[in-house]
Design a protein around this motif. Sequence first.
Motif, PDB file in Angstrom:
ATOM      1  N   GLY A   1      50.014  27.382  51.258  1.00  0.00           N
ATOM      2  CA  GLY A   1      49.566  26.034  51.551  1.00  0.00           C
ATOM      3  C   GLY A   1      48.057  25.952  51.383  1.00  0.00           C
ATOM      4  O   GLY A   1      47.517  26.291  50.328  1.00  0.00           O
ATOM      5  N   ALA A   2      47.362  25.519  52.436  1.00  0.00           N
ATOM      6  CA  ALA A   2      45.903  25.415  52.368  1.00  0.00           C
ATOM      7  C   ALA A   2      45.216  26.714  52.764  1.00  0.00           C
ATOM      8  O   ALA A   2      43.995  26.843  52.610  1.00  0.00           O
ATOM      9  N   ALA A   3      45.979  27.667  53.289  1.00  0.00           N
ATOM     10  CA  ALA A   3      45.393  28.934  53.755  1.00  0.00           C
ATOM     11  C   ALA A   3      45.301  29.925  52.604  1.00  0.00           C
ATOM     12  O   ALA A   3      46.273  30.117  51.860  1.00  0.00           O
ATOM     13  N   ILE A   4      44.145  30.564  52.457  1.00  0.00           N
ATOM     14  CA  ILE A   4      43.968  31.533  51.397  1.00  0.00           C
ATOM     15  C   ILE A   4      44.233  32.937  51.933  1.00  0.00           C
ATOM     16  O   ILE A   4      43.689  33.345  52.963  1.00  0.00           O
ATOM     17  N   ALA A   5      45.117  33.679  51.242  1.00  0.00           N
ATOM     18  CA  ALA A   5      45.500  35.026  51.676  1.00  0.00           C
ATOM     19  C   ALA A   5      44.780  36.108  50.883  1.00  0.00           C
ATOM     20  O   ALA A   5      44.468  37.175  51.416  1.00  0.00           O
ATOM     21  N   LEU A   6      44.533  35.852  49.593  1.00  0.00           N
ATOM     22  CA  LEU A   6      43.814  36.809  48.748  1.00  0.00           C
ATOM     23  C   LEU A   6      42.645  36.097  48.095  1.00  0.00           C
ATOM     24  O   LEU A   6      42.798  35.005  47.539  1.00  0.00           O
ATOM     25  N   ARG A   7      41.482  36.749  48.135  1.00  0.00           N
ATOM     26  CA  ARG A   7      40.260  36.149  47.613  1.00  0.00           C
ATOM     27  C   ARG A   7      39.686  37.040  46.508  1.00  0.00           C
ATOM     28  O   ARG A   7      38.878  37.924  46.767  1.00  0.00           O
ATOM     29  N   GLY A   8      40.170  36.836  45.305  1.00  0.00           N
ATOM     30  CA  GLY A   8      39.617  37.575  44.167  1.00  0.00           C
ATOM     31  C   GLY A   8      39.865  39.071  44.234  1.00  0.00           C
ATOM     32  O   GLY A   8      38.975  39.870  43.939  1.00  0.00           O
ATOM     33  N   VAL A   9      41.068  39.467  44.586  1.00  0.00           N
ATOM     34  CA  VAL A   9      41.408  40.886  44.760  1.00  0.00           C
ATOM     35  C   VAL A   9      41.718  41.536  43.409  1.00  0.00           C
ATOM     36  O   VAL A   9      42.482  40.994  42.607  1.00  0.00           O
ATOM     37  N   SER A  10      41.138  42.703  43.192  1.00  0.00           N
ATOM     38  CA  SER A  10      41.431  43.511  42.003  1.00  0.00           C
ATOM     39  C   SER A  10      41.889  44.891  42.436  1.00  0.00           C
ATOM     40  O   SER A  10      41.434  45.422  43.460  1.00  0.00           O
ATOM     41  N   LEU A  11      42.794  45.477  41.649  1.00  0.00           N
ATOM     42  CA  LEU A  11      43.402  46.755  42.012  1.00  0.00           C
ATOM     43  C   LEU A  11      43.948  47.408  40.750  1.00  0.00           C
ATOM     44  O   LEU A  11      44.435  46.719  39.851  1.00  0.00           O
ATOM     45  N   GLU A  12      43.885  48.733  40.686  1.00  0.00           N
ATOM     46  CA  GLU A  12      44.537  49.485  39.622  1.00  0.00           C
ATOM     47  C   GLU A  12      45.405  50.577  40.241  1.00  0.00           C
ATOM     48  O   GLU A  12      45.039  51.154  41.263  1.00  0.00           O
TER      49      GLU A  12
ATOM     50  N   VAL B   1      45.278  40.867  56.944  1.00  0.00           N
ATOM     51  CA  VAL B   1      44.127  40.818  56.030  1.00  0.00           C
ATOM     52  C   VAL B   1      44.541  40.605  54.570  1.00  0.00           C
ATOM     53  O   VAL B   1      43.686  40.511  53.696  1.00  0.00           O
ATOM     54  N   GLY B   2      45.864  40.560  54.301  1.00  0.00           N
ATOM     55  CA  GLY B   2      46.313  40.283  52.936  1.00  0.00           C
ATOM     56  C   GLY B   2      47.061  41.408  52.259  1.00  0.00           C
ATOM     57  O   GLY B   2      47.418  41.283  51.083  1.00  0.00           O
ATOM     58  N   LYS B   3      47.343  42.489  52.974  1.00  0.00           N
ATOM     59  CA  LYS B   3      47.997  43.637  52.337  1.00  0.00           C
ATOM     60  C   LYS B   3      49.390  43.275  51.812  1.00  0.00           C
ATOM     61  O   LYS B   3      49.712  43.520  50.647  1.00  0.00           O
ATOM     62  N   THR B   4      50.212  42.689  52.679  1.00  0.00           N
ATOM     63  CA  THR B   4      51.558  42.312  52.255  1.00  0.00           C
ATOM     64  C   THR B   4      51.510  41.221  51.198  1.00  0.00           C
ATOM     65  O   THR B   4      52.318  41.204  50.261  1.00  0.00           O
ATOM     66  N   SER B   5      50.569  40.313  51.311  1.00  0.00           N
ATOM     67  CA  SER B   5      50.424  39.258  50.298  1.00  0.00           C
ATOM     68  C   SER B   5      50.133  39.867  48.931  1.00  0.00           C
ATOM     69  O   SER B   5      50.650  39.396  47.909  1.00  0.00           O
TER      70      SER B   5
END
Length: 231
Positions: free
Chosen positions: A12-23, A38-42
């Motif tokens: 919805g209006a809530a942000i869960a991930l903010r520009g996350v990068s991962l390899e 903090v966004g791990k499951t997201s």
Amino acid sequence: MLRVENAQLYYGAAIALRGVSLEAREGQVTCVLGRNGVGKTSLLRAITGMHAISSGRIEWEGEDITKLPAYERARRGIATVPQGRDIFPLLTVRENLATGFGILERRDRKVPDEIFDLFPVLAQMLDRRGGDLSGGQQQQLAIARALVIRPRLLVLDEPTEGIQPSIIKDIGTIIAMLRDRGDMAIVLVEQYFDFAFDLADTVTVLDRGKVVLSGVAQDMVAEEVRSYIAI
């Protein structure tokens, strides 16, 4: 290799991930650490296709899979072990394992012998209902079910949660064995620091939906990582 680039994800209006990068690379365990919420499951839901990202890119084995649904990602060898296990309590162990057959070619619809080498207790319980298993046995079943599709990327969301220490040790041994085969990338979300750090080749730490630390595990300062996990 899995590559997540600048992923943004909203509920919805809530942000869960903010520009996350991962390899995440084959033959390695990539640990994602951080407190609850903090966004791990997201991030794992974004990787597996359970929730679409609003911007950014997800690439697997050189293919852009950002817009692929979850079942298509599974067909490309991406398997998940969700938080809470999500086994089917009224189905037998055998039937739970068979739920992974749907994306496989008919000739491949069998449980690999390796599953029972890794989880011998399941071989003794094939006709018991999933809901009758202990928490540790259910976790082993959830991992085994994911391995039925012969994944090349295995995503695990807090596999130690609510598990007795002896089974935690066994699960750690199995994850290490799968990594050491060299043909599978593993993304592990955890809050149990010692378990995660013992397995990790690389570590990504999230806080409030952002990456705050990232690097090779052996080069990171353990206490700095712990500071983002401690309540």
